[in-house]
Structures are given as structure tokens and as C-alpha cells.
Design a protein around this motif. Structure first.
Motif, mmCIF file in Angstrom:
data_model
loop_
_atom_site.group_PDB
_atom_site.id
_atom_site.type_symbol
_atom_site.label_atom_id
_atom_site.label_comp_id
_atom_site.label_asym_id
_atom_site.label_seq_id
_atom_site.Cartn_x
_atom_site.Cartn_y
_atom_site.Cartn_z
ATOM 1 N N GLN A 20 0.841 -1.199 0.000
ATOM 2 C CA GLN A 20 0.000 0.000 0.000
ATOM 3 C C GLN A 20 0.874 1.245 0.000
ATOM 4 O O GLN A 20 1.849 1.334 0.745
ATOM 5 C CB GLN A 20 -0.895 0.031 1.248
ATOM 6 N N TYR A 22 0.153 5.538 0.240
ATOM 7 C CA TYR A 22 -0.934 6.365 0.753
ATOM 8 C C TYR A 22 -1.164 7.588 -0.139
ATOM 9 O O TYR A 22 -0.287 7.963 -0.922
ATOM 10 C CB TYR A 22 -0.643 6.710 2.215
ATOM 11 N N ARG A 49 -1.978 -8.298 -0.192
ATOM 12 C CA ARG A 49 -3.116 -7.501 0.272
ATOM 13 C C ARG A 49 -2.939 -6.106 -0.318
ATOM 14 O O ARG A 49 -1.877 -5.490 -0.151
ATOM 15 C CB ARG A 49 -3.100 -7.485 1.801
ATOM 16 N N LYS A 72 -10.033 1.656 1.340
ATOM 17 C CA LYS A 72 -10.026 2.609 2.459
ATOM 18 C C LYS A 72 -10.754 3.867 2.014
ATOM 19 O O LYS A 72 -10.372 4.491 1.020
ATOM 20 C CB LYS A 72 -8.602 2.957 2.855
ATOM 21 N N THR A 152 -5.665 -6.694 12.391
ATOM 22 C CA THR A 152 -5.287 -5.463 11.682
ATOM 23 C C THR A 152 -5.468 -4.176 12.480
ATOM 24 O O THR A 152 -4.644 -3.270 12.405
ATOM 25 C CB THR A 152 -6.163 -5.356 10.414
ATOM 26 N N TYR A 156 -5.472 0.606 17.112
ATOM 27 C CA TYR A 156 -5.866 1.758 16.297
ATOM 28 C C TYR A 156 -7.255 2.318 16.616
ATOM 29 O O TYR A 156 -7.658 3.299 16.012
ATOM 30 C CB TYR A 156 -5.802 1.400 14.806
ATOM 31 N N GLU A 186 -1.713 -9.261 11.859
ATOM 32 C CA GLU A 186 -1.430 -8.103 11.003
ATOM 33 C C GLU A 186 -1.254 -6.879 11.879
ATOM 34 O O GLU A 186 -2.003 -6.672 12.834
ATOM 35 C CB GLU A 186 -2.570 -7.891 9.997
ATOM 36 N N ARG A 188 2.121 -3.872 12.516
ATOM 37 C CA ARG A 188 3.386 -3.575 13.199
ATOM 38 C C ARG A 188 4.316 -4.793 13.331
ATOM 39 O O ARG A 188 5.061 -4.899 14.283
ATOM 40 C CB ARG A 188 3.120 -2.927 14.567
ATOM 41 N N GLY A 209 3.290 -5.434 6.086
ATOM 42 C CA GLY A 209 3.104 -4.350 5.131
ATOM 43 C C GLY A 209 4.299 -3.417 5.119
ATOM 44 O O GLY A 209 5.288 -3.623 4.402
ATOM 45 N N THR A 210 4.218 -2.405 5.970
ATOM 46 C CA THR A 210 5.211 -1.329 6.025
ATOM 47 C C THR A 210 6.656 -1.806 5.912
ATOM 48 O O THR A 210 7.441 -1.230 5.141
ATOM 49 C CB THR A 210 5.022 -0.551 7.350
HETATM 50 C C1 LIG Z 1 -4.460 0.317 10.604
HETATM 51 C C2 LIG Z 1 -4.484 0.316 9.108
HETATM 52 O O1 LIG Z 1 -5.001 1.211 8.489
HETATM 53 N N1 LIG Z 1 -3.883 -0.756 8.506
HETATM 54 C C3 LIG Z 1 -3.820 -0.864 7.074
HETATM 55 C C4 LIG Z 1 -4.636 -1.972 6.621
HETATM 56 O O2 LIG Z 1 -4.724 -2.377 5.517
HETATM 57 C C5 LIG Z 1 -2.442 -0.729 6.471
HETATM 58 O O3 LIG Z 1 -2.145 0.660 6.486
HETATM 59 C C6 LIG Z 1 -1.284 -1.505 7.113
HETATM 60 O O4 LIG Z 1 -0.119 -1.171 6.410
HETATM 61 C C7 LIG Z 1 -1.474 -2.995 7.099
HETATM 62 O O5 LIG Z 1 -2.448 -3.346 8.026
HETATM 63 C C8 LIG Z 1 -0.211 -3.798 7.443
HETATM 64 O O6 LIG Z 1 0.292 -3.402 8.680
HETATM 65 P P1 LIG Z 1 1.806 -2.926 8.849
HETATM 66 O O7 LIG Z 1 2.032 -1.888 7.784
HETATM 67 O O8 LIG Z 1 1.885 -2.378 10.234
HETATM 68 O O9 LIG Z 1 2.690 -4.134 8.630
#
Ligand SMILES: CC(=O)N[C@H](C=O)[C@@H](O)[C@H](O)[C@H](O)COP(=O)(O)O
Length: 228
Positions: A20, A22, A49, A72, A152, A156, A186, A188, A209-210
Motif C-alpha cells: 500500500q 498512501y 493484500r 479505504k 489489523t 488503532y 497483522e 506492526r 506491510g510497512t
Molecule cells: C491500521 C491500518 O489502516 N492498517 C492498514 C490496513 O490495511 C495498512 O495501512 C497496514 O499497512 C497494514 O495493516 C499492514 O500493517 P503494517 O504496515 O503495520 O505491517
């Protein structure tokens, strides 16, 4: 390919990579998302994803593995695939699994999670992943008919503290209850060790993800380390 609940076996103990970028970011382009997803698959991702209808479409064409899609809309309250309309649009874009907000908060269309899942089933064969924030959310999401439960949103929405790494305590709590649906860790998970810990805590599969796909954040981690 239609992914069935039995087909989820292909995800057991596997890595799922969330790709993802932003709004306003340089990499916010569906072609870039699909390229990231294909790269993640080369590295061993068993599913990906992605966020946004165009991203789902492009990624479906670029990878052979299951695509978890979401939409989103906004960034406060219920914003991850917040309504039935959003969920069906994500499925129609080609997602094998549609990730939707799985908390017990009021949804913008006024439907309960159970009514959302039921309405979705009437029009789609895609599976539903409930993005939850607590044990009570997870239990309610299973009752509502979700096919997969994700952690997820833990940290939050105010139900739980935002842990530095993955919320292992929550994973253990949900796993110990044996709710009967695959539990997806899912949020952090920033290192291979943490991914392993999430599996050991009882997760069926792990989403990262990040730490894999968001270079702006990763660069920040390194830059901060150099300057502190
Ligand atoms: C809370 C929210 O909006 N989470 C989103 C859900 O799709 C994404 O911004 C996250 O990157 C994803 O959940 C993976 O998590 P992390 O990037 O921490 O590995």
C-alpha cells in the motif's frame, strides 16, 4: 480462480505481503502496487493484500496468488471497506478475499457486520476477512460469519494499547479461544523474528506491510537511527 475456505490451506503458516502507498505519495499508482506485489511473490509471499479498486485489478493481473482487497474510504472511524457497497465493489474488482472493518463500531451504512456479511454472500463468492481490534471483535466477527479474522486494527481504535511490535497478547488470546477461523496476524510486524513470534502465538498466517513495502517509513527508521 475462486478461493474457497478449504483453499485457505495454502496460506497456513505463510507470509502475506500488504502493498500500500498512501494518498499523495510517489508510489501511489496501481501499476507500482502490482509490481510490488509481484516482487513480494518472488520472495515467497503466499498472498498479497492491496488497497483500492484499481490496485486490486492491476494486482490480480500481475500475480497468481490470492489477492486480499480492501477499499479505504477516509481515515477516521470505520474506514477499511466500511460498507456493503464498498465490499462488493472490491470483490467485483477481482479480490479473492475482501477485508472489511471487523470492529463493533457503527458502520456508515447502518448495517451490522452480520448483515454486511450476509448481504455480501448474496452477491459474491469472495471470502471475507474481518479486520478486528480486540478479542471481543474477533468473537463477534466469527459469529457474524467472517471467513478469516485479522488483528489489523489492534491498537488503532482505542480498545487496546498500540504495542511497539505485533500485539502478541491479543493473538494468544484469540488463538487460545479456538474460534474456528484462520487467525491472521497483522499490524506492526517489522522483523522476521516478529513474524515468527506471531506464528508461535497462534496465528495461521502473517501479514507484513510497512516493513516490506513502504520505503518512506523504512528510510525514516534508518535515518532516525543515524541521527540519534
Ligand atoms: C491500521 C491500518 O489502516 N492498517 C492498514 C490496513 O490495511 C495498512 O495501512 C497496514 O499497512 C497494514 O495493516 C499492514 O500493517 P503494517 O504496515 O503495520 O505491517
Amino acid at each position: 480462480m475462486i478461493l474457497t475456505p478449504t483453499g485457505l490451506e495454502s496460506l497456513r503458516s505463510q507470509l502475506i505481503v500488504s502493498c500500500q502507498a498512501y494518498p499523495g505519495e510517489p508510489m501511489r499508482d496501481p501499476r507500482t502496487t502490482a509490481q510490488m506485489a509481484a516482487s513480494a511473490v518472488i520472495g515467497g509471499a503466499a498472498a498479497v493484500r492491496v488497497q483500492g479498486l484499481a490496485d486490486v485489478q492491476h494486482t490480480r493481473a500481475a500475480v497468481e496468488v490470492p489477492v486480499i482487497g480492501l477499499w479505504k474510504d477516509g481515515h477516521d472511524g470505520v474506514f477499511i471497506t466500511p460498507t456493503l457497497r464498498h465490499a462488493l465493489a472490491v470483490a467485483n474488482a477481482g479480490a479473492h478475499v475482501v477485508a472489511i472493518d471487523g470492529t463493533r463500531r457503527h458502520r456508515p451504512d447502518g448495517l451490522s457486520l452480520a448483515a454486511t456479511v450476509a448481504g455480501f454472500r448474496a452477491d459474491s463468492h469472495a471470502l471475507v476477512m474481518a479486520d478486528c481490534a480486540s478479542y471481543d471483535d474477533a468473537a463477534a466477527a466469527v459469529d457474524a460469519g467472517a471467513d478469516l479474522i485479522g488483528t489489523t486494527l489492534a491498537g488503532y481504535d482505542g480498545q487496546r494499547p498500540k504495542t511497539h511490535g505485533p500485539d502478541l497478547e491479543l493473538l494468544e488470546q484469540i488463538a487460545a479461544a479456538g474460534l474456528g477461523k484462520p487467525l491472521i496476524a497483522e499490524g506492526r510486524i517489522h522483523t522476521p523474528d516478529q513474524a515468527r513470534q506471531a506464528l508461535d502465538a497462534g496465528a495461521y498466517a502473517v501479514v507484513v506491510g510497512t516493513a516490506i513495502t513502504h520505503p518512506a517509513t523504512i528510510s525514516g527508521w534508518f535515518a532516525t537511527a543515524l541521527h540519534s
